[in-house]
Structures are given as C-alpha cells and as structure tokens.
Design a protein around this motif. Structure first.
Motif, PDB file in Angstrom:
ATOM      1  N   GLU A 162      33.022 -25.795  -7.547  1.00  0.00           N
ATOM      2  CA  GLU A 162      32.148 -26.033  -8.133  1.00  0.00           C
ATOM      3  C   GLU A 162      30.775 -25.384  -8.418  1.00  0.00           C
ATOM      4  OE1 GLU A 162      29.812 -29.295  -4.763  1.00  0.00           O
ATOM      5  OE2 GLU A 162      30.897 -27.433  -3.754  1.00  0.00           O
ATOM      6  N   GLU A 183      37.055 -27.612 -19.268  1.00  0.00           N
ATOM      7  CA  GLU A 183      37.611 -28.536 -18.512  1.00  0.00           C
ATOM      8  C   GLU A 183      38.405 -27.758 -17.225  1.00  0.00           C
ATOM      9  OE1 GLU A 183      38.864 -32.048 -19.510  1.00  0.00           O
ATOM     10  OE2 GLU A 183      36.513 -32.316 -20.784  1.00  0.00           O
ATOM     11  N   TRP A 203      30.262 -20.090  -9.342  1.00  0.00           N
ATOM     12  CA  TRP A 203      30.707 -21.228  -8.898  1.00  0.00           C
ATOM     13  C   TRP A 203      32.260 -21.010  -8.145  1.00  0.00           C
ATOM     14  CZ3 TRP A 203      31.329 -24.814 -12.236  1.00  0.00           C
ATOM     15  CH2 TRP A 203      30.613 -25.698 -13.299  1.00  0.00           C
ATOM     16  N   PRO A 252      34.486 -32.759 -11.190  1.00  0.00           N
ATOM     17  CA  PRO A 252      33.849 -33.688 -12.792  1.00  0.00           C
ATOM     18  C   PRO A 252      32.239 -33.720 -11.527  1.00  0.00           C
ATOM     19  CG  PRO A 252      35.713 -34.344 -11.391  1.00  0.00           C
ATOM     20  CD  PRO A 252      35.105 -33.695 -10.939  1.00  0.00           C
ATOM     21  N   SER A 253      31.066 -33.650 -13.279  1.00  0.00           N
ATOM     22  CA  SER A 253      30.261 -33.780 -13.018  1.00  0.00           C
ATOM     23  C   SER A 253      29.715 -35.476 -11.856  1.00  0.00           C
ATOM     24  CB  SER A 253      29.178 -34.074 -14.045  1.00  0.00           C
ATOM     25  OG  SER A 253      29.100 -35.293 -15.274  1.00  0.00           O
ATOM     26  N   GLY A 254      29.220 -35.028 -10.694  1.00  0.00           N
ATOM     27  CA  GLY A 254      28.722 -36.511 -10.218  1.00  0.00           C
ATOM     28  C   GLY A 254      29.221 -36.326  -8.963  1.00  0.00           C
ATOM     29  N   GLU A 255      30.510 -35.399  -9.140  1.00  0.00           N
ATOM     30  CA  GLU A 255      31.170 -34.969  -7.856  1.00  0.00           C
ATOM     31  C   GLU A 255      31.111 -33.861  -6.823  1.00  0.00           C
ATOM     32  OE1 GLU A 255      35.550 -35.399  -8.259  1.00  0.00           O
ATOM     33  OE2 GLU A 255      35.244 -37.570  -8.689  1.00  0.00           O
ATOM     34  N   ARG A 256      30.802 -34.048  -5.723  1.00  0.00           N
ATOM     35  CA  ARG A 256      30.568 -33.260  -5.001  1.00  0.00           C
ATOM     36  C   ARG A 256      31.091 -32.714  -3.141  1.00  0.00           C
ATOM     37  NH1 ARG A 256      25.574 -33.741  -1.126  1.00  0.00           N
ATOM     38  NH2 ARG A 256      26.669 -31.903  -0.301  1.00  0.00           N
TER      39      ARG A 256
END
Ligand code: G1P
Length: 294
Positions: A162, A183, A203, A252-256
C-alpha cells in the motif's frame, strides 16, 4: 500445489493499545459489529482459503472461543425465541478448519511465522496479520489475486503493498521495486521500518503475504533485527538475496488497510465501519454531523 492454508499470527501483546488490551486480545476489539479477527477470517474464506492456523500466545483464548460452535448459545437463542439472531453466528459454520499453535516466546513476527512450520510442512501458505483488515467490511479480494499471481508466476513469495505518505515509512516494511510499480512488480529488496531519508520507496507491506515453504529456511537463518526481533521482512530479504522470486501486488485503488495496532488508526477504522453499517450507519452520520456542527 494450491494455497489452502492461512497462518494468522495473533500472539502480539498489543501494548500500544493499553489499557484496552490488558485482559483482551487486540484481535478481539470491536470494529463496528464484529471483532477484528472475524473480518480477517471472512476475508480469507472469501478468497478461497479453507484452513486457518492461528499462532497464539498468552491471553488469547477468547479468539479460540470465538471461532468455536457455541451449542449452548444456539440452544438459548432458540429457546428464547430469538431465532433471527442465529444469523449473527453463521460464521461459526463456515467451511473452515481451525488449527492453533503457540508462540511460546515473544521473539517477533518472523519467529511467530516460523512457529507454524511444523504444521505447514512443505505446502505454500498465506500469512494474514490478525490486527489488520483489508478493505471496508473486509471485502478485499487481494489475497485471491496474490494466490493467482503466486501460482501463475511460480513465485517464492507474493506480498501486498500500500502506498503510504513519506513520513510514515518508518512504521512499515518498505519495498525496493526492481522496476516501475505495476499491477505485479518484482522486488529487489525489502527494508523493515527504514528512516525517511533511507526508504527505497513509499510502498509499505500491507499485512498479507503468500509464501512457499522456502521462507522457513530463511527464517531459521534470520538473526534478530529491528527492535531486537526476528523480522519477517529480513527473511524475505534473504529469500531475494538467495535468488528467490519475490513479487509485489499493490492494493487496488479504493482499498485500504485498517490497522488496529494503535489508537489513532483503531478509532479511524471503527468510525469508517460504523458509518458504513447497513442498519445504523445513516443515523450515526446524522448524529455526527450535528455533533461536529455544534
Ligand atoms: C508488521 C511488519 C511490517 C508491515 C506491518 C503492516 O509491522 O513487520 O513490515 O509493514 O506489519 O503489515 P508491525 O505493525 O507489527 O510493527
């Protein structure tokens, strides 16, 4: 050989959350309607894993109790006409086998994973840290994707990452990617909790890993590192140096990642999950709006 087992280390004392964690495991703290560790297991089972090995320690029996089938409670709900609440216990009957082993000495995350070796044997396995939820309501499929990458690329390890703000790299294992972060990307190195000016990127390891059993030999060779503990990150580093293929997968974007390891991020997680609650979220939102405007 497909990945069906997840090792979930839950032996840490949770000292950053005292006094809350004096007599209850941090993994059992409520986040909205469920304890943290229930989200972790639900995420893993949704991703296709069917066996969970908890690496526990002192004071963690509440976790074992939580995943047992509680016949008495079920009978009580039936007898008192509260059948509708049985739905809340549906997770007990998920198609998952649970195993437990103990980390008998607190020597760090790497050591906790090594405690799983006699049970894991030669099979590939996932590691999911028991104090981190991925995605709101744990809807993340990142472990499923990591397993696919692990199998199709014949990797020795796949790790979730992340992006974190630069000044927060000191709290995480930080990737040195071999090329641009895509990816799926290859790791040239991994550094545990580097100083801001020495971090190879922003990262950060996000609490989910897939490993071949090769990691166990690396763990056996790993000496205590940061905080004088045997670090999983240092074993991964050794795996890379020995020519192992270690890949990264960004969330993925939107996931944290929701981290239940300290008060600031625990409060954030609770607020996010309570606000997203299907039954009571809307009313809480209105209440908070009024509170904040006063
Ligand atoms: C552990 C790992 C670290 C990782 C973090 C979050 O640190 O050692 O590499 O980035 O979990 O997944 P801890 O939070 O236990 O200090």
């Amino acid at each position: 050989m497909t990945v069906e087992l997840a090792v979930v280390p839950v032996a840490g004392r949770g000292t950053r959350l005292l006094p809350l964690t004096k007599s209850q495991p941090k993994e059992m703290l409520p986040v909205g309607r469920k304890p943290v560790v229930q989200y972790v297991i639900e995420e893993l089972t949704r991703c296709g894993l069917t066996k969970v090995l908890f690496v526990t320690g002192p004071g963690k029996t509440a976790i074992e109790n939580h995943f047992d089938i509680d016949g008495e409670l079920i009978a009580h709900l039936r007898e008192t006409g509260k059948e509708e609440l049985l739905e809340e216990l549906a997770f007990e009957r998920e198609n998952v086998e649970y195993f437990y082993t103990r980390q008998r000495r607190q020597l760090g995350l790497g050591h906790a994973v090594l405690c799983a070796a006699p049970v894991v044997g030669g099979q590939p396995f996932a590691v999911a840290l028991g104090d981190s939820i991925i995605g709101l309501q744990a809807q993340s499929q990142v472990v499923r994707r990591m397993v696919e990458v692990f199998e199709s690329r014949r990797a020795d390890a796949v790790i979730a990452f992340e992006a974190v703000p630069r000044d927060e790299v000191v709290h995480y294992g930080i990737a040195a990617p071999r090329g641009p972060v895509a990816e799926v990307f290859e790791l040239a190195d991994l550094v545990e909790k580097p100083a801001v000016d020495q971090a190879p990127s922003h990262w950060a390891v996000a609490a989910r890993y897939v490993f071949s059993s090769a990691i166990f030999d690396c763990l056996r060779q790993t000496k205590p590192g940061k905080a004088d503990e045997i670090q999983l990150t240092d074993a991964v580093r050794l795996l890379i140096r020995q020519g192992g293929k270690v890949l990264g997968v960004p969330l993925p974007s939107g996931e944290r990642r929701f981290d239940i390891g300290n008060f600031a991020s625990y409060f954030e997680a609770f607020a996010a999950f309570a606000l997203a609650d299907a039954q009571d979220g809307l009313a809480l939102r209105e209440h908070l709006k009024r509170m904040l405007c006063d």
